[in-house]
Design an enzyme around this catalytic site. Structure first.
Site, PDB file in Angstrom:
ATOM      1  N   GLU A  27       0.855  -1.186  -0.140  1.00 33.09           N
ATOM      2  CA  GLU A  27       0.068  -0.058  -0.155  1.00 33.09           C
ATOM      3  C   GLU A  27       0.744   1.313   0.040  1.00 33.09           C
ATOM      4  O   GLU A  27       0.785   2.041   0.727  1.00 33.09           O
ATOM      5  CB  GLU A  27      -1.036   0.074   1.162  1.00 33.09           C
ATOM      6  CG  GLU A  27      -1.875  -1.256   0.991  1.00 33.09           C
ATOM      7  CD  GLU A  27      -2.971  -0.973   2.144  1.00 33.09           C
ATOM      8  OE1 GLU A  27      -3.975  -1.783   2.155  1.00 33.09           O
ATOM      9  OE2 GLU A  27      -2.834  -0.092   3.420  1.00 33.09           O
ATOM     10  N   GLU A  33      -5.244  -8.655   0.578  1.00 43.93           N
ATOM     11  CA  GLU A  33      -5.899  -8.234   1.593  1.00 43.93           C
ATOM     12  C   GLU A  33      -7.369  -8.017   1.673  1.00 43.93           C
ATOM     13  O   GLU A  33      -7.812  -7.463   0.634  1.00 43.93           O
ATOM     14  CB  GLU A  33      -5.536  -7.117   2.443  1.00 43.93           C
ATOM     15  CG  GLU A  33      -4.130  -7.117   3.188  1.00 43.93           C
ATOM     16  CD  GLU A  33      -3.584  -5.967   3.686  1.00 43.93           C
ATOM     17  OE1 GLU A  33      -4.403  -5.098   4.172  1.00 43.93           O
ATOM     18  OE2 GLU A  33      -2.469  -5.645   4.026  1.00 43.93           O
TER      19      GLU A  33
END
Length: 464
Positions: free
Chosen positions: A165, A366
């Site tokens: 991320e 995720e």
């Protein structure tokens, strides 16, 4: 009843700084330091010193994960733990031994390791000395650190990832002040975005030098993709959504997979006088070192509308001068976290990757639901009966399966997370795990979702 492809990877994700604790670390990362100087900003005053005690409990923790049906585990190595001297890349032998033992324990429990190199945890010394990824020198230090990881653990680890991320590094540290260094500087965030893409490519270059195109060795990156939906079909709303998509997703997707930045985004940033500083040599490094596999973190969509104030107004440059957030009436929410639940976006991601990114191999790295006060849902035996988590995962998997059935090249689904872990400023306010962690006693127990996930991963079949 939906059957997933043969050899589909059922896994879980966590990270070193969120699970290990900072036991026996020589260096601090930015969160260790931030907690040291300002502990009250962390929920209930809980910092990164113990987290889930994985440093001490990893053998038992991995056995529990296996019982929960976790067959692949994505975690990260802490730069601040592994490296003694950041300039020379000398390795801390105790840390190398620890990570080696963890990887061995994964394999002993038939858990395949997926190893990530950066999960927001810049060593604070590099942040203070150079500004972290504000500096191109730090991109070289990151590549050196990556090389050490490949050399140390590459004989046992086939699946590597450079960043988790990276957009959150921008949002938290340079735009909206929820991660250290707590800056608000839009033009600097643009340069940091470029430098992170460069750092990733330099790390991939080190990987290629060691392994070439060895078929079983793969390297990728992990991006949190938030598909952008316009508030309406009106031109101004669609223009706002177009820029938000370029900034939120394509800024990292395009260089990682296609080897270049989106031309329209570069055009806008150049017009605004905030385009990053780049050299031809650096752009060639990015072009020549694209990823093998993409990890996608997905939690919520992004909905936008035309900005209330024209971006031509006299104001400091920020990416959100081009759009305002839009809250769709009647949306389904995870109220505890404040995120919209919109599983169809996972299908939209699958089709976007299929159609616009060469149908590259990818996986859901995720996806999960964070809920507060899960003790509300304990039964008489003390087990958390988290049917809401099972329902959340089921709905997302249905849309993922649809994307796969239409040809998207997805090879796995990883829940966030295996064991309840520490979540930055939020600490343990919301719990995401298949396994509960009583942080006062470090007692860990399977939730109802763990038993459900075990059946799913064993059978490869999703049932209602």
């Amino acid at each position: 009843m939906l059957t997933f492809p043969k050899n589909f990877a059922w896994g879980a994700a966590t990270s070193g700084p969120q699970s290990e604790g900072n036991f026996k670390k020589q260096h601090q990362n930015v969160f260790d330091y931030w907690y040291q100087i300002d502990p009250q900003v962390f929920y209930d005053g809980v910092g990164p010193d113990v987290t889930s005690n994985f440093y001490n409990d990893y053998e038992e923790d991995l056995k529990l994960m296996a019982q929960a049906g976790i067959k692949v585990l994505r975690t990260s190595i802490q730069w601040s733990r592994l490296i003694d001297d950041f300039e020379t890349g000398s390795v801390n032998s105790n840390a190398a031994d620890f990570y080696g033992r963890v990887i061995d324990a994964m394999l002993e429990n038939n858990i395949t390791p997926y190893i990530n190199l950066c999960h927001f945890d810049m060593p604070v010394e590099l942040q203070h000395k150079y500004g972290g990824f504000e500096s191109k020198h730090v991109t070289d230090l990151f590549a050196l650190y990556a090389k050490r990881c490949f050399e140390l653990f590459g004989d046992k680890v086939d699946n590597w990832f450079t960043f988790n991320e990276p957009k959150v590094i921008l949002d938290g540290g340079y735009l909206y002040q929820f991660h250290y260094p707590l800056k608000v500087d839009g033009p600097l965030a643009v340069q940091v975005a470029y430098n992170i893409n460069l750092a990733s490519a330099k790390a991939i270059a080190q990987f290629r030098k060691l392994y070439g195109n060895t078929p079983n060795k793969k390297i990728g990156t992990i991006l949190n993709l938030t598909p952008v939906y316009a508030a309406s079909e009106e031109k101004q709303d669609k223009q706002a959504a177009e820029f938000a998509e370029l900034w939120a997703n394509n800024l990292f997707l395009d260089p990682a997979i296609l080897g270049h930045f989106p031309a329209k985004l570069e055009e806008i940033l150049k017009k605004d006088g905030v385009l990053w500083q780049a050299s031809t040599e650096e752009l060639d490094i990015i072009k020549e070192n694209t990823i093998d596999v993409l990890g996608v973190n997905f939690y919520h969509p992004e909905r936008v509308k035309r900005p209330a104030i024209s971006p031509d107004s006299l104001q400091d440059w920020m990416p959100d001068i081009y759009f305002d957030a839009y809250e769709m009436p009647g949306r389904v929410m995870n109220v505890d976290k404040g995120w919209e639940i919109y599983p169809k976006a996972l299908y939209d991601i699958a089709i976007n990757i299929r159609d616009n990114y060469g149908n590259i191999e990818w996986f859901v790295s995720e996806n999960g639901m964070g809920v507060s006060r899960e003790e509300r849902f304990m039964d008489d035996t003390g087990m958390v009966c988290d049917d809401y988590r099972i329902n959340f995962i089921t709905k997302h998997l249905r849309y993922l399966h649809q994307g796969i059935s239409e040809g998207s090249n997805c090879h796995g689904y990883f829940v966030w997370t295996g064991i309840d872990c520490w979540s930055w400023k939020n600490a343990y306010r919301n719990r995401y795990g298949l396994i509960r962690n009583d942080i006062h006693t470090q007692t860990k127990t399977l939730k109802k979702s763990a038993h459900w996930f075990k059946q799913l991963s064993d059978t490869n079949i999703l049932t209602d």
